[in-house]
Structure formats: C-alpha cells, structure tokens
Scaffold this active site. Sequence first.
Site, PDB file in Angstrom:
ATOM      1  N   HIS A   1      -9.706  -0.687  -7.204  1.00 38.58           N
ATOM      2  CA  HIS A   1     -10.177  -1.451  -6.046  1.00 38.58           C
ATOM      3  C   HIS A   1     -10.660  -2.811  -6.508  1.00 38.58           C
ATOM      4  O   HIS A   1     -11.214  -2.929  -7.601  1.00 38.58           O
ATOM      5  CB  HIS A   1     -11.330  -0.703  -5.354  1.00 38.58           C
ATOM      6  CG  HIS A   1     -11.569  -1.163  -3.963  1.00 38.58           C
ATOM      7  ND1 HIS A   1     -12.386  -2.222  -3.677  1.00 38.58           N
ATOM      8  CD2 HIS A   1     -11.067  -0.720  -2.782  1.00 38.58           C
ATOM      9  CE1 HIS A   1     -12.383  -2.409  -2.363  1.00 38.58           C
ATOM     10  NE2 HIS A   1     -11.600  -1.512  -1.797  1.00 38.58           N
TER      11      HIS A   1
ATOM     12  N   ASP B   1      -8.121   6.036  -0.340  1.00 31.80           N
ATOM     13  CA  ASP B   1      -6.779   6.469   0.023  1.00 31.80           C
ATOM     14  C   ASP B   1      -6.249   7.618  -0.824  1.00 31.80           C
ATOM     15  O   ASP B   1      -5.177   8.142  -0.551  1.00 31.80           O
ATOM     16  CB  ASP B   1      -5.797   5.288  -0.105  1.00 31.80           C
ATOM     17  CG  ASP B   1      -6.076   4.239   0.944  1.00 31.80           C
ATOM     18  OD1 ASP B   1      -6.328   4.628   2.089  1.00 31.80           O
ATOM     19  OD2 ASP B   1      -6.062   3.043   0.612  1.00 31.80           O
TER      20      ASP B   1
HETATM   21  N1  CMC Z   1      -2.797   1.829 -11.400  1.00 30.34           N
HETATM   22  C1  CMC Z   1      -2.572   1.303 -12.622  1.00 30.34           C
HETATM   23  N2  CMC Z   1      -3.084   0.142 -13.051  1.00 30.34           N
HETATM   24  C2  CMC Z   1      -3.852  -0.543 -12.192  1.00 30.34           C
HETATM   25  C3  CMC Z   1      -4.138  -0.067 -10.890  1.00 30.34           C
HETATM   26  C4  CMC Z   1      -3.583   1.173 -10.506  1.00 30.34           C
HETATM   27  N3  CMC Z   1      -3.798   1.696  -9.299  1.00 30.34           N
HETATM   28  N4  CMC Z   1      -4.943  -0.946 -10.245  1.00 30.34           N
HETATM   29  C5  CMC Z   1      -5.151  -1.947 -11.111  1.00 30.34           C
HETATM   30  N5  CMC Z   1      -4.500  -1.694 -12.278  1.00 30.34           N
HETATM   31  C6  CMC Z   1      -4.521  -2.541 -13.492  1.00 30.34           C
HETATM   32  C7  CMC Z   1      -3.615  -3.742 -13.317  1.00 30.34           C
HETATM   33  O1  CMC Z   1      -2.317  -3.479 -13.807  1.00 30.34           O
HETATM   34  C8  CMC Z   1      -4.342  -4.785 -14.118  1.00 30.34           C
HETATM   35  O2  CMC Z   1      -4.058  -4.567 -15.460  1.00 30.34           O
HETATM   36  P1  CMC Z   1      -3.939  -5.815 -16.496  1.00 30.34           P
HETATM   37  O3  CMC Z   1      -5.310  -6.435 -16.520  1.00 30.34           O
HETATM   38  O4  CMC Z   1      -3.534  -5.172 -17.770  1.00 30.34           O
HETATM   39  O5  CMC Z   1      -2.900  -6.730 -15.911  1.00 30.34           O
HETATM   40  C9  CMC Z   1      -5.809  -4.448 -13.919  1.00 30.34           C
HETATM   41  O6  CMC Z   1      -5.848  -3.058 -13.601  1.00 30.34           O
HETATM   42  C10 CMC Z   1      -6.460  -5.252 -12.777  1.00 30.34           C
HETATM   43  O7  CMC Z   1      -5.619  -5.131 -11.640  1.00 30.34           O
HETATM   44  P2  CMC Z   1      -5.510  -6.247 -10.515  1.00 30.34           P
HETATM   45  O8  CMC Z   1      -4.264  -6.028  -9.734  1.00 30.34           O
HETATM   46  O9  CMC Z   1      -5.707  -7.602 -11.142  1.00 30.34           O
HETATM   47  O10 CMC Z   1      -6.787  -5.925  -9.666  1.00 30.34           O
HETATM   48  P3  CMC Z   1      -7.009  -6.269  -8.156  1.00 30.34           P
HETATM   49  O11 CMC Z   1      -8.468  -6.264  -7.937  1.00 30.34           O
HETATM   50  O12 CMC Z   1      -6.258  -7.503  -7.778  1.00 30.34           O
HETATM   51  O13 CMC Z   1      -6.300  -5.046  -7.416  1.00 30.34           O
HETATM   52  C11 CMC Z   1      -5.848  -3.202  -6.055  1.00 30.34           C
HETATM   53  C12 CMC Z   1      -6.928  -4.131  -6.604  1.00 30.34           C
HETATM   54  C13 CMC Z   1      -6.474  -2.253  -5.032  1.00 30.34           C
HETATM   55  C14 CMC Z   1      -4.760  -4.012  -5.343  1.00 30.34           C
HETATM   56  C15 CMC Z   1      -5.225  -2.395  -7.234  1.00 30.34           C
HETATM   57  O14 CMC Z   1      -6.211  -1.629  -7.884  1.00 30.34           O
HETATM   58  C16 CMC Z   1      -4.066  -1.513  -6.776  1.00 30.34           C
HETATM   59  O15 CMC Z   1      -2.935  -1.993  -6.676  1.00 30.34           O
HETATM   60  N6  CMC Z   1      -4.345  -0.182  -6.504  1.00 30.34           N
HETATM   61  C17 CMC Z   1      -3.321   0.683  -5.982  1.00 30.34           C
HETATM   62  C18 CMC Z   1      -3.177   0.457  -4.493  1.00 30.34           C
HETATM   63  C19 CMC Z   1      -4.330   1.051  -3.721  1.00 30.34           C
HETATM   64  O16 CMC Z   1      -4.731   2.188  -3.944  1.00 30.34           O
HETATM   65  N7  CMC Z   1      -4.843   0.272  -2.746  1.00 30.34           N
HETATM   66  C20 CMC Z   1      -5.902   0.716  -1.860  1.00 30.34           C
HETATM   67  C21 CMC Z   1      -7.183  -0.029  -2.016  1.00 30.34           C
HETATM   68  S1  CMC Z   1      -8.543   0.808  -1.176  1.00 30.34           S
HETATM   69  C22 CMC Z   1      -8.103   0.714   0.489  1.00 30.34           C
HETATM   70  C23 CMC Z   1      -8.348  -0.625   1.049  1.00 30.34           C
HETATM   71  O17 CMC Z   1      -9.510  -1.067   1.068  1.00 30.34           O
HETATM   72  O18 CMC Z   1      -7.385  -1.224   1.542  1.00 30.34           O
END
Ligand code: CMC
Length: 434
Positions: free
Chosen positions: A311, A369
């Site tokens: 998240h 989720d």
């Molecule tokens: N699985 C594997 N690796 C992950 C994941 C994941 N679910 N989430 C983040 N990472 C890794 C990502 O690859 C990155 O690694 P690196 O630093 O080596 O490049 C690091 O963690 C940081 O990720 P980010 O994408 O820069 O972080 P963010 O804050 O932009 O992303 C997120 C947040 C929710 C989009 C992401 O965690 C994600 O894609 N999760 C899966 C989708 C999901 O479950 N979304 C629902 C969110 S809760 C409901 C809502 O409020 O909408």
Amino acid sequence: MENRVKKAGVAKLEVAGKVVDLPVYSGTVGPNVIDVSKLYAQTGHFTLDPGFTSTGSCESQITFIDGEQGVLLHRGYPIEQLCDKSNFMELCYLLLNGKLPQKTEYDAFLKEVKHHTLLHTQQDRFFDGFRRDSHPMAMLTGAVGGMAAFYPGAVGNEDPAERKLGSIRLIAKMPTIAARCMKYTMGQKFVDPLNKFSYSENFLNMCFSVSAEEYEINPVLARAMDRFFMLHADHEQNESTSTVRLAASSGAHPFAAVAAGVACLWGPSHGGANEAALRQMRAIGSVDNIPEFVRQVKDPSSDIRLMGFGHRVYKNYDPRATVMQKTCHEVLEALDMKDHPQLKVAMELERIALQDEYFVNKKLYPNVDFYSGIILEAMGFPTTMFTVLFALARTVGWVSQLNEMLDDPTQKIGRPRQIYTGEAQRDYVPISAR
Ligand code: CMC
C-alpha cells in the site's frame, strides 16, 4: 469548513542563491507539512513529485491514516471500533456530518436514504444500451455520470440543501444501480428496492432474489456486507477521491465528478485489486504452487505483483485487512465453506510472504483487498462485481470529501504543473519542404 491548521514553524529553502522562508503547519495528528504554495511566486521554481508521494493536496477533517502504525480513524473513531459496534448507515452519517448521530438524527437519516432508493424508470432503460457481457464497472461509470442528467439541480454547489440532497441521492441510489449492473449481466429481471430492509439487506435482496422463489437473507452475510461497506467507506486522499476532488474543483456536476472517481477506482492498482487478487489466487490453484509463484513475484525481471499486498500509505498491516480476514472466516463458516480453496491459498501466501525478506524489507503487508474477494465470491458475487461493491461503499467518502472541498475557502481549482522536456520553440515547416 473552518480551517484549523496551526503554524508550527518555518522551513528555509535555498534556491539559486536565494533563501526563502516556507511556513510549516501542523494538523491534529500526523506529520507537519511545508507550505510551498508561494514557492513559484518567490523563486520561479515548481516542486516535482510524480505520484504525489510527498504532497498533501488539502486540509481535511474526515479521515486519518497512520501508515507506519496501521491506524485508520474516521472523524477520530478507529475503524475496528466502528466495525465492531456501529453500522454502515451510522458511518455514512458520521462521515458526512462530522459527529455520531443522536437517535432522532439517525432515524431521520435512514428515512431520507430509504426515500431516495428508487431509480427514474428512464434510467433503468440505460442498461439496455449495454452489451450483456459489459464489465459492470463500465456500466456503473456510465450510469452514475448519467444521473447528472436526471438531477441537474444538484449542481447548485452554493445551495447546502441541494448539495445535501445530492449526497443522499447518490448514497441511496448506488445500491440500486450496482444491483442492476449485476442483474443485467446475468440476464435477470431487475429487483426494486424494498424499504423494509436495512441498507445492506436491501442490496443483497436486489442482487440475489428472483421472482421464482423466496430469497431469505442470511444475517451473517448481511452483517458481512455491511462491514465490507464500512471498511471501504473512506480512505483520505486516495486516487479516486483525489480524482473526485479534482474533477469537482472545476465546478463540474458532483455526479459527473463521482463518475470520474468510479472510473479511477476501476484500475487494478486501486479498487480493481480485489478482483485481481482473487484471479491470482485461482491461478495459483493450490498451496503447492505458492513457492514458485513467490519466486516469480521476487524475480526482478518479472512485473508480477502479489495483488492484495502492499500500500502507498500502510507500511504495516492494513487495519482493514485484519477485520476483513475475521469476516472472511465468519462468512465461510456460515456457508459451510471452511475448505474454500482460495482461502487456503490466501492464508499460506500471507504466512510465507510475511516471513520472506523481499516482502519484509519492502514493508509489504496484506491490504483490504487480500481477503475481500474470497468473501464476495463465497457470497455469490461474480468477480467482475467486486470493484462495483467497493465503489458503492466509497460513494459516501467521495461525497463527504467533495462537500468538504466545496466548503473550504482555501481550495482552488486543481491545476498541477510539470517539468517540460519536449522540444523548445521551433518554426513550422510546410509538408512539401520536410
Ligand atoms: N508485490 C510485489 N512487489 C511489490 C508489491 C506487490 N504487491 N507492491 C509493491 N511492490 C514493490 C515494488 O516492486 C517496488 O519495488 P522496487 O523498490 O524494488 O522497485 C516497491 O515494492 C515499492 O512499490 P511502489 O509501486 O513504488 O509502491 P507504491 O506505493 O507506488 O504502490 C501499490 C502501492 C498499492 C500500487 C502497490 O503496493 C501494488 O501494486 N500492490 C498490488 C495492488 C494492490 O493490492 N492494490 C490495492 C491497494 S489497497 C486498496 C486501495 O486503497 O485501493
């Protein structure tokens, strides 16, 4: 809205040899903020923050999240207490009005919501224009935006009574629209709202009852539905809420702004993650396949993510996931489905991920989720409806935040800037001379 930020100091910034003072403000709880709104005027520089990872966009008094501690408060009340002791309708009142209702206020609110559950019959005809295999989120986006055509008066942003009525209408009609999206894809007759039921019971009835036989509402499922709605009701300045605020900041019709929020929510990184998480668990199939799947997620050359994990704000267990996991067990027990294959996969995935260095180091924990898809599937919802249910629940958050923005004297039209790296000015060359 009465602005409550307090001056907490000054930050000094040196830009191109010039030192400027930037005011620092504190809120009630949470980190202080540096006010950069005059930065361009003072220095000729903008800030750059793609994805808004360090940017606050507004003052808000509705929802607070402490991502490090895994805390979620609505108007100061912890989500766990609300889920345990309250219900979705009371939470709606709280989010909209800033305080818990007295009994008479609560009864009046329920009556008002029930009074507006029906759709205009012309609006029912909207659905006939869609293919039967349309994604329900596509239909929802269209139907919510289309509501602006039926209630053009709701645009009266300056008229508080009109705005309140618009908010009630959205909250009241969203279950009716959502249930129609589901019935339409199934080729079944629409079921009208029945005001003898609670908000969540009524929604289940509109989704699952058919004219051929009596539908009995299971109280455990009605409670689980209500809790699902509570857990998704608001989440401060997330993507879809920011979209609603931005769209409405131009003076757009509130229903059109909420339709923009629905569209944003659809994405798999936001509300679409519940659908994606369940599909992923189905694809994994059995616990034996988990180690290979986790290896793929960790492989730097793959772009597979563990859906329902991680998240932007929570760097700890999402408090909503804890309640969702408990609700998941209750629902599967009530339905005699304790051996649900995706539950087994989910629990083992969670256990493995929480011990794995990759997830631990990146502070990736289950989010809301992760378990919700299993609950919704067990209840009988098609996978494509999951994000619709999220949108239904989030509607109260969107309208509360939108109303707060319209009442905030400091809010302006939302208009970010950029760093431009395209071509500098050049002269047009006629096609014959290129
Ligand atoms: N699985 C594997 N690796 C992950 C994941 C994941 N679910 N989430 C983040 N990472 C890794 C990502 O690859 C990155 O690694 P690196 O630093 O080596 O490049 C690091 O963690 C940081 O990720 P980010 O994408 O820069 O972080 P963010 O804050 O932009 O992303 C997120 C947040 C929710 C989009 C992401 O965690 C994600 O894609 N999760 C899966 C989708 C999901 O479950 N979304 C629902 C969110 S809760 C409901 C809502 O409020 O909408």
